[in-house]
Design a protein around this motif. Structure first.
Motif, PDB file in Angstrom:
ATOM      1  N   TRP A  33       0.911  -1.289  -0.020  1.00 21.41           N
ATOM      2  CA  TRP A  33      -0.190   0.000  -0.160  1.00 21.41           C
ATOM      3  C   TRP A  33       0.709   1.221  -0.029  1.00 21.41           C
ATOM      4  CZ3 TRP A  33       0.135   3.404   4.300  1.00 21.41           C
ATOM      5  CH2 TRP A  33       0.425   2.482   5.585  1.00 21.41           C
ATOM      6  N   ILE A  34       2.090   1.232   0.485  1.00 20.53           N
ATOM      7  CA  ILE A  34       3.053   2.312   0.353  1.00 20.53           C
ATOM      8  C   ILE A  34       3.029   2.643  -1.072  1.00 20.53           C
ATOM      9  CG2 ILE A  34       5.250   3.242   0.994  1.00 20.53           C
ATOM     10  CD1 ILE A  34       5.033   1.783   3.696  1.00 20.53           C
ATOM     11  N   ILE A  35       3.686   1.687  -1.593  1.00 21.44           N
ATOM     12  CA  ILE A  35       3.969   1.943  -3.262  1.00 21.44           C
ATOM     13  C   ILE A  35       2.718   2.247  -3.943  1.00 21.44           C
ATOM     14  CG2 ILE A  35       4.695   0.720  -5.284  1.00 21.44           C
ATOM     15  CD1 ILE A  35       6.588  -1.080  -3.496  1.00 21.44           C
ATOM     16  N   SER A  36       1.614   1.834  -3.686  1.00 21.13           N
ATOM     17  CA  SER A  36       0.323   2.056  -4.501  1.00 21.13           C
ATOM     18  C   SER A  36       0.123   3.520  -4.338  1.00 21.13           C
ATOM     19  CB  SER A  36      -0.583   1.041  -3.716  1.00 21.13           C
ATOM     20  OG  SER A  36      -0.439  -0.273  -4.115  1.00 21.13           O
ATOM     21  N   ARG A  37       0.688   4.185  -3.298  1.00 24.45           N
ATOM     22  CA  ARG A  37       0.011   5.605  -3.198  1.00 24.45           C
ATOM     23  C   ARG A  37       0.468   6.613  -4.295  1.00 24.45           C
ATOM     24  NH1 ARG A  37       1.760   7.437   2.713  1.00 24.45           N
ATOM     25  NH2 ARG A  37       3.926   6.836   1.729  1.00 24.45           N
ATOM     26  N   ASP A  38       1.361   6.009  -5.067  1.00 29.21           N
ATOM     27  CA  ASP A  38       1.719   6.635  -6.350  1.00 29.21           C
ATOM     28  C   ASP A  38       0.917   6.508  -7.607  1.00 29.21           C
ATOM     29  OD1 ASP A  38       3.943   7.520  -4.925  1.00 29.21           O
ATOM     30  OD2 ASP A  38       5.473   6.001  -5.573  1.00 29.21           O
ATOM     31  N   TYR A  39      -0.009   5.504  -7.247  1.00 25.64           N
ATOM     32  CA  TYR A  39      -0.707   5.079  -8.646  1.00 25.64           C
ATOM     33  C   TYR A  39      -1.959   5.663  -9.036  1.00 25.64           C
ATOM     34  CZ  TYR A  39       2.855   1.127  -8.512  1.00 25.64           C
ATOM     35  OH  TYR A  39       3.921   0.528  -8.486  1.00 25.64           O
ATOM     36  N   LEU A  72      -1.478 -10.220  -4.476  1.00 23.47           N
ATOM     37  CA  LEU A  72      -0.612  -9.339  -4.931  1.00 23.47           C
ATOM     38  C   LEU A  72       0.121  -9.406  -5.889  1.00 23.47           C
ATOM     39  CD1 LEU A  72      -0.125  -7.582  -1.144  1.00 23.47           C
ATOM     40  CD2 LEU A  72      -0.934  -6.463  -2.950  1.00 23.47           C
ATOM     41  N   LEU A  73       0.833 -10.651  -5.923  1.00 23.27           N
ATOM     42  CA  LEU A  73       1.982 -11.069  -6.823  1.00 23.27           C
ATOM     43  C   LEU A  73       1.214 -10.967  -8.109  1.00 23.27           C
ATOM     44  CD1 LEU A  73       3.881 -13.510  -5.033  1.00 23.27           C
ATOM     45  CD2 LEU A  73       4.855 -11.528  -6.016  1.00 23.27           C
ATOM     46  N   GLY A  74      -0.074 -11.440  -8.133  1.00 25.59           N
ATOM     47  CA  GLY A  74      -0.559 -11.318  -9.411  1.00 25.59           C
ATOM     48  C   GLY A  74      -0.715 -10.052 -10.208  1.00 25.59           C
ATOM     49  N   LEU A  75      -0.751  -9.110  -9.151  1.00 24.72           N
ATOM     50  CA  LEU A  75      -1.026  -7.770  -9.921  1.00 24.72           C
ATOM     51  C   LEU A  75       0.298  -7.201 -10.300  1.00 24.72           C
ATOM     52  CD1 LEU A  75      -3.300  -6.274  -7.207  1.00 24.72           C
ATOM     53  CD2 LEU A  75      -3.757  -7.294  -9.076  1.00 24.72           C
ATOM     54  N   VAL A  76       1.546  -7.570 -10.186  1.00 25.46           N
ATOM     55  CA  VAL A  76       2.703  -7.184 -10.766  1.00 25.46           C
ATOM     56  C   VAL A  76       2.702  -6.884 -12.185  1.00 25.46           C
ATOM     57  CG1 VAL A  76       5.200  -7.673 -10.857  1.00 25.46           C
ATOM     58  CG2 VAL A  76       4.010  -7.969  -8.871  1.00 25.46           C
ATOM     59  N   GLY A  77       3.073  -5.842 -12.917  1.00 26.39           N
ATOM     60  CA  GLY A  77       2.742  -5.833 -14.050  1.00 26.39           C
ATOM     61  C   GLY A  77       2.200  -4.579 -14.473  1.00 26.39           C
ATOM     62  N   THR A  78       1.729  -4.433 -15.932  1.00 25.61           N
ATOM     63  CA  THR A  78       1.156  -3.301 -16.252  1.00 25.61           C
ATOM     64  C   THR A  78      -0.487  -3.534 -15.955  1.00 25.61           C
ATOM     65  OG1 THR A  78       2.549  -3.013 -17.937  1.00 25.61           O
ATOM     66  CG2 THR A  78       0.755  -1.812 -18.228  1.00 25.61           C
ATOM     67  N   ASP A  79      -0.892  -2.595 -15.385  1.00 20.42           N
ATOM     68  CA  ASP A  79      -2.552  -2.559 -15.064  1.00 20.42           C
ATOM     69  C   ASP A  79      -3.399  -2.268 -16.337  1.00 20.42           C
ATOM     70  OD1 ASP A  79      -5.026  -2.123 -13.851  1.00 20.42           O
ATOM     71  OD2 ASP A  79      -4.957  -0.186 -13.638  1.00 20.42           O
ATOM     72  N   VAL A  80      -4.161  -3.095 -16.819  1.00 20.02           N
ATOM     73  CA  VAL A  80      -4.746  -3.284 -18.215  1.00 20.02           C
ATOM     74  C   VAL A  80      -5.503  -1.839 -18.432  1.00 20.02           C
ATOM     75  CG1 VAL A  80      -4.776  -5.577 -18.638  1.00 20.02           C
ATOM     76  CG2 VAL A  80      -6.382  -4.629 -17.127  1.00 20.02           C
ATOM     77  N   THR A 129       6.821  -2.991 -10.239  1.00 17.91           N
ATOM     78  CA  THR A 129       7.887  -3.386 -11.313  1.00 17.91           C
ATOM     79  C   THR A 129       9.195  -3.096 -10.899  1.00 17.91           C
ATOM     80  OG1 THR A 129       7.628  -1.694 -12.635  1.00 17.91           O
ATOM     81  CG2 THR A 129       6.374  -3.488 -13.350  1.00 17.91           C
ATOM     82  N   PHE A 130       9.280  -2.003  -9.841  1.00 15.13           N
ATOM     83  CA  PHE A 130      10.519  -1.419  -9.408  1.00 15.13           C
ATOM     84  C   PHE A 130      11.454  -1.139 -10.591  1.00 15.13           C
ATOM     85  CE2 PHE A 130       8.920  -4.606  -6.484  1.00 15.13           C
ATOM     86  CZ  PHE A 130       8.776  -3.710  -5.371  1.00 15.13           C
ATOM     87  N   GLY A 131      10.731  -0.657 -11.573  1.00 15.43           N
ATOM     88  CA  GLY A 131      11.601   0.057 -13.081  1.00 15.43           C
ATOM     89  C   GLY A 131      12.031  -1.192 -13.673  1.00 15.43           C
ATOM     90  N   ILE A 132      11.851  -2.245 -13.391  1.00 10.26           N
ATOM     91  CA  ILE A 132      12.445  -3.641 -14.062  1.00 10.26           C
ATOM     92  C   ILE A 132      11.602  -3.728 -15.304  1.00 10.26           C
ATOM     93  CG2 ILE A 132      13.070  -5.858 -14.214  1.00 10.26           C
ATOM     94  CD1 ILE A 132      13.321  -5.907 -11.297  1.00 10.26           C
ATOM     95  N   LEU A 133      12.053  -3.660 -16.617  1.00  6.53           N
ATOM     96  CA  LEU A 133      11.247  -3.569 -17.551  1.00  6.53           C
ATOM     97  C   LEU A 133      10.591  -4.798 -17.887  1.00  6.53           C
ATOM     98  CD1 LEU A 133      10.766  -1.320 -19.923  1.00  6.53           C
ATOM     99  CD2 LEU A 133      12.484  -2.310 -21.360  1.00  6.53           C
ATOM    100  N   ARG A 134      11.429  -5.957 -17.570  1.00  7.81           N
ATOM    101  CA  ARG A 134      10.739  -7.261 -17.905  1.00  7.81           C
ATOM    102  C   ARG A 134       9.586  -7.783 -16.918  1.00  7.81           C
ATOM    103  NH1 ARG A 134      13.434  -9.834 -21.959  1.00  7.81           N
ATOM    104  NH2 ARG A 134      15.571  -9.720 -21.939  1.00  7.81           N
ATOM    105  N   LEU A 135       9.435  -6.879 -15.980  1.00  4.39           N
ATOM    106  CA  LEU A 135       8.385  -7.285 -15.311  1.00  4.39           C
ATOM    107  C   LEU A 135       7.120  -6.510 -15.587  1.00  4.39           C
ATOM    108  CD1 LEU A 135       9.665  -7.087 -11.299  1.00  4.39           C
ATOM    109  CD2 LEU A 135       8.802  -8.848 -12.764  1.00  4.39           C
ATOM    110  N   ALA A 136       7.102  -5.620 -16.786  1.00 11.00           N
ATOM    111  CA  ALA A 136       6.021  -5.077 -17.111  1.00 11.00           C
ATOM    112  C   ALA A 136       4.958  -5.915 -17.599  1.00 11.00           C
ATOM    113  CB  ALA A 136       6.422  -4.226 -18.320  1.00 11.00           C
TER     114      ALA A 136
END
Lengths: 153, 499
Positions: free
Chosen positions: A25-31, B178-186, B194-201
Motif C-alpha cells: 500500500w505504500i508503493i500503491s500511493r503513487d498509482y 498481490l503478486l498477481g498484480l505485478v505488471g502493467t494495469d490493463v 515493477t521497481f523499474g524492471i522492464l521485464r516485469l511489465a
C-alpha cells in the motif's frame, strides 16, 4: 529455539506479511486511487496490502501467545547450491553455450547431495547435455547455442 | 440425445491417431513422474508447458490432463511396492498396500488399485460429461459480481482446505493476489510493483512461479534428509486377487469413487483430500476395520479410487467456470490462454471439440493406464530404484531450460530461483504454497471483475450482496470459513491431514 517469540514460524511469517502488505500500500500511493465506481490502479492493491498487514500483525501477536513447533532443520547447503547453480546457468548459458552451462548446472547442484560422487555426476552431466541438445535444440527448436558467444559463435 | 451427439464429437476428436498418441504420452509421463518420488504433476506440467506451444490446443490439453490423472496411478505403485508414496495423494495407500506387499500380495494390491482407479476414472468421466454442461450454462448468466464472488468462494474454500493454520493460508492467498498484480494495469497502463524492471511489465509468469515454488523448493526440501530410503522392492508374483478380494473391494471402490468425485470439485483439494477422506471413512464403516494398517484390501481400494476420481472431477470448475481448483488446473488454464482460448463457461459452446475431446480422452487414458501399469509393472518397479541424487539435477536442468524457453530470456531463470528460495522459506514456516498459486492466477481476474461490477453499480459495494447468486456464493464461502475455524472442526481437519 527462537529467542524472540514462542512460535518462530508465526513470527517470521508475520514479518513477511507485514513487509509485503505495507510495502504494497505504500508503493500503491503513487498509482492513483480512483473511486469505488471507477477503481484506479491503486484501489485493489491498497485493500489487499492493508488486509495482509493486519494478518501479519495478528500472526506476530499470536507468536508471542501460543507456542508452536520449531522451524527444524534448514537445508542451507542444498538451498545455496540449488540457487547458485540455477543463477549460474542463467548467467552463462548464452555466453558459454549449453555444452558448458548444462554440465556445470548438473555438477554444482549435485554437490548439494551428501551422496555426491564425481563418477556418477560426470556421467549424468554428459547424458543430460546430449539429451537436452537433441531434444530441446534439435527437436523443439529452443534458440540456445551449443557453444556460446564467448567462443565467437 | 444431445449428450450422445456430444460424446460422439468427443470420440471423433480423441480417436484421431495424433490425439491418441498424445493421450498415451501424457499418461505414460504421468505414470513415470508418479513413480518417481520427489517429482510431482505440478512441476512436470509446468516444465512441459513451453513444449505444448507447438501442439494443437486439443492435443496439448489431452496430454497435460493425462499427466495429472496418470500420476495418480503411478503414485500407488511405489506406495505399495516400496512404501514410498510417489504422490501426496497416494500417502494413505502405502499404509495397507505396503503391508499387503509384505505378505506376498503385492500383485493383488496393484490390481485392486488399478481396477479401482479405472472404475473411478470411468465414473468421473461420466460425471464430467453430465454435470459440466448445465453448470456452464448457469455460469454463462453470471455477471462480473457473480464471477468475483465465485472467485472469493474458491479462495475461501482453498483456505479452509489448506494444511496448517487458517491465518497463514489467508496470508498466502492475499500475498498471491498481490503478486498477481505485478505488471502493467490493463485499465490505466500504470506499471505496478515493477521497481523499474522492464521485464516485469508483463507481470510475473505463472509457470515461472510454479516451477520455483514446486520444483526448486521441493528439491531443497527433499535434500533436508536424504535418509535411508528403503530400496527393498517387494516381488510381484500373482496379479490376480482372490474371489474373496473381489467381494471385499466392491464397496470401498464405490464409496471411494463417490467421495473422491465430490471432493475433487472443491477448490484447493483436487485428489489429495479425497484419498485421505476415503481411507478415514472406509476405516469407520468397514467390517474389517481391525485389519486396517495390517494389509486390508479396502485400505487400497478406497483411496486409490478416490484420488483418481478427484483428479478428474477437479476439471469441472476449470472447464466450466474457468476457475482453477488446484495448481495443476491453474497450469491447464495457463495452457489454454497460451493457445489463445479464453477459459470460462463459453468454452463448451465455442470449443465443443476441445471440451468433449478432453473428456472422452480421459476414458481412453484410463484404459491406457491399466495396460501400462499392470503388464508393464516390472519396468516401473525398476525406476523406483533411481536414487534421488541422480534425479534432482535432472529436474533442475529441465526446469531451467523450460523456464528459459518460455520467453527466451534468462531473466525468468533468475525469477524462478527467487521463487525457489521464497517457496522453501514458506515450506519451513508451514505456509502452504498451493493457495498462493491459486490466488496468483486469480488476482488479475478478480480485480477486473471487481472493477466491472463496481462500475455497473456506480461504486455501490452492496451489489455483491444484493444479487442473489453472488450473495449465495459469498454466504457459502463465509460458511466454509466459519466451519473451518470452529475449534472442533479444526481439530478434525488437522487429524485428517495427519493420518
Amino acid at each position: 529455539m527462537n529467542p524472540i517469540a514462542r512460535n518462530g514460524k508465526d513470527f517470521w511469517a508475520g514479518i513477511i506479511y507485514i513487509v509485503a502488505g505495507s510495502g504494497a500500500w505504500i508503493i500503491s500511493r503513487d498509482y492513483g486511487m480512483g473511486s469505488a465506481g471507477k477503481m484506479g490502479p491503486a484501489y485493489f492493491p491498497t485493500i489487499l496490502g492493508a488486509l495482509l498487514t493486519v494478518i501479519g500483525i495478528i500472526s506476530i501477536l499470536r507468536s508471542f501467545l501460543k507456542s508452536g513447533s520449531p522451524i527444524g532443520v534448514v537445508a542451507w547447503k542444498g538451498l545455496a547450491l540449488i540457487v547458485v547453480s540455477t543463477l549460474l546457468f542463467g548467467m552463462i548459458v548464452r555466453g558459454a553455450g549449453l555444452i558448458i552451462a548444462l554440465p556445470l548446472l548438473v555438477i554444482v547442484s549435485a554437490f548439494a547431495s551428501s551422496r555426491f560422487s564425481w563418477k556418477y555426476s560426470l556421467a549424468e552431466a554428459a547424458v543430460i547435455t546430449v539429451f537436452c541438445i537433441v531434444v530441446f535444440l534439435k527437436g523443439l527448436g529452443v534458440p540456445l547455442p551449443i557453444l556460446g558467444s564467448w567462443f565467437g559463435y | 440425445m444431445e449428450l450422445l451427439a456430444n460424446l460422439g464429437l468427443g470420440l471423433s476428436t480423441s480417436l484421431t491417431p495424433l490425439n491418441l498418441l498424445y493421450c498415451l504420452a501424457g499418461v505414460f509421463l504421468g505414470t513415470l513422474i508418479g513413480v518417481l518420488p520427489g517429482l510431482g504433476p505440478t512441476a512436470t506440467i509446468a516444465m512441459l508447458l513451453p513444449v505444448t506451444f507447438t501442439l494443437p490446443p486439443v492435443s496439448a490439453l489431452i496430454m497435460l490432463a493425462g499427466i495429472y490423472y496418470g500420476s495418480q496411478y503411478g503414485g500407488s505403485t511405489t506406495s505399495i511396492l516400496v512404501n514410498v508414496p510417489g504422490e501426496a495423494a497416494s500417502v494413505v495407500t502405502a499404509l495397507d498396500g505396503y503391508q499387503m506387499a509384505r505378505q506376498g500380495r503385492a500383485g493383488a494390491a496393484l490390481t485392486t488399485a488399478a481396477v479401482g482407479s479405472f472404475f473411478a476414472g470411468t465414473v468421473a468421466t461420466i460425471i464430467l460429461a453430465l454435470f459440466a454442461p448445465p453448470l456452464a450454462a448457469v455460469a454463462l448468466k453470471f455477471g462480473p459480481a457473480e464471477f468475483f464472488s465465485l472467485m472469493v468462494l474458491g479462495l475461501l474454500a482453498s483456505i479452509v482446505l489448506a494444511r496448517g493454520s487458517l491465518l497463514h493460508a489467508m496470508g498466502m492467498v492475499i500475498l498471491g493476489l498481490l503478486l498477481g498484480l505485478v505488471g502493467t494495469d490493463v485499465n490505466s497502463g500504470t506499471q505496478r510493483f515493477t521497481f523499474g524492471i522492464l521485464r516485469l511489465a508483463d507481470g510475473i509468469g505463472f509457470v515461472v512461479v510454479a516451477m520455483g515454488m514446486f520444483g526448486l523448493a521441493e528439491i531443497t526440501r527433499n535434500l533436508e534428509n536424504e535418509g535411508d530410503r528403503s530400496t527393498v522392492v517387494n516381488k510381484v508374483t500373482n496379479l490376480l486377487p482372490t474371489r474373496e478380494d473381489w467381494k471385499r473391494m466392491i464397496g470401498p471402490i464405490l464409496r471411494g469413487t463417490g467421495i473422491g468425485s465430490a471432493l475433487g470439485i472443491l477448490p484447493g483439494s483436487g485428489s489429495i483430500l479425497g484419498s485421505f477422506a476415503a481411507y478415514a471413512i472406509e476405516k469407520k464403516v468397514s467390517k474389517n476395520s481391525k485389519e486396517f494398517g495390517k494389509g486390508a484390501i479396502e485400505g487400497v481400494a478406497a483411496p486409490e479410487s478416490a484420488n483418481n476420481a478427484g483428479a478428474q472431477t477437479s476439471f469441472i470448475p476449470m472447464l466450466t467456470l474457468g476457475i482453477p481448483s488446484n495448481p495443476v488446473m491453474a497450469l491447464m488454464i495457463g495452457a489454454m490462454i497460451i493457445q489463445g482460448i479464453q477459459p470460462g463457461p463459453s468454452v463448451i459452446t465455442e470449443q465443443p471439440a476441445l471440451f468433449w475431446g478432453i473428456i472422452v480422452s480421459m476414458w481412453f487414458g484410463n484404459l491406457f493406464l491399466v495396460i501400462l501399469n499392470l503388464p508393464m509393472i516390472g519396468m516401473w518397479v525398476r525406476l523406483v530404484s533411481v536414487p534421488y541424487q541422480m534425479l534432482f539435477p535432472a529436474i533442475l536442468v529441465f526446469c531451467s531450460i523450460g523456464v528459459f524457453s518460455l520467453n527466451n530470456t534468462e531473466f525468468d531463470v533468475y525469477v524462478m530461483a527467487f521463487f525457489g528460495v521464497l517457496g522453501y522459506i514458506f515450506v519451513k514456516l508451514d505456509c502452504e504454497p498451493a493457495p498462493m498459486l491459486l490466488a496468483f492466477i486469480l488476482g488479475p481476474m478478480m480485480e477486473e471483475y471487481m472493477r466491472r461490477a463496481l462500475l455497473l453499480s456506480r461504486g455501490d459495494p452492496t451489489v455483491f450482496f444484493t444479487r442473489p447468486i453472488s450473495a449465495a456464493l459469498l454466504a457459502l464461502g463465509a460458511l466454509a470459513i466459519i466451519a473451518g475455524s470452529i475449534p472442533a472442526m479444526h481439530k478434525k481437519r488437522e487429524a485428517a491431514f495427519r493420518e
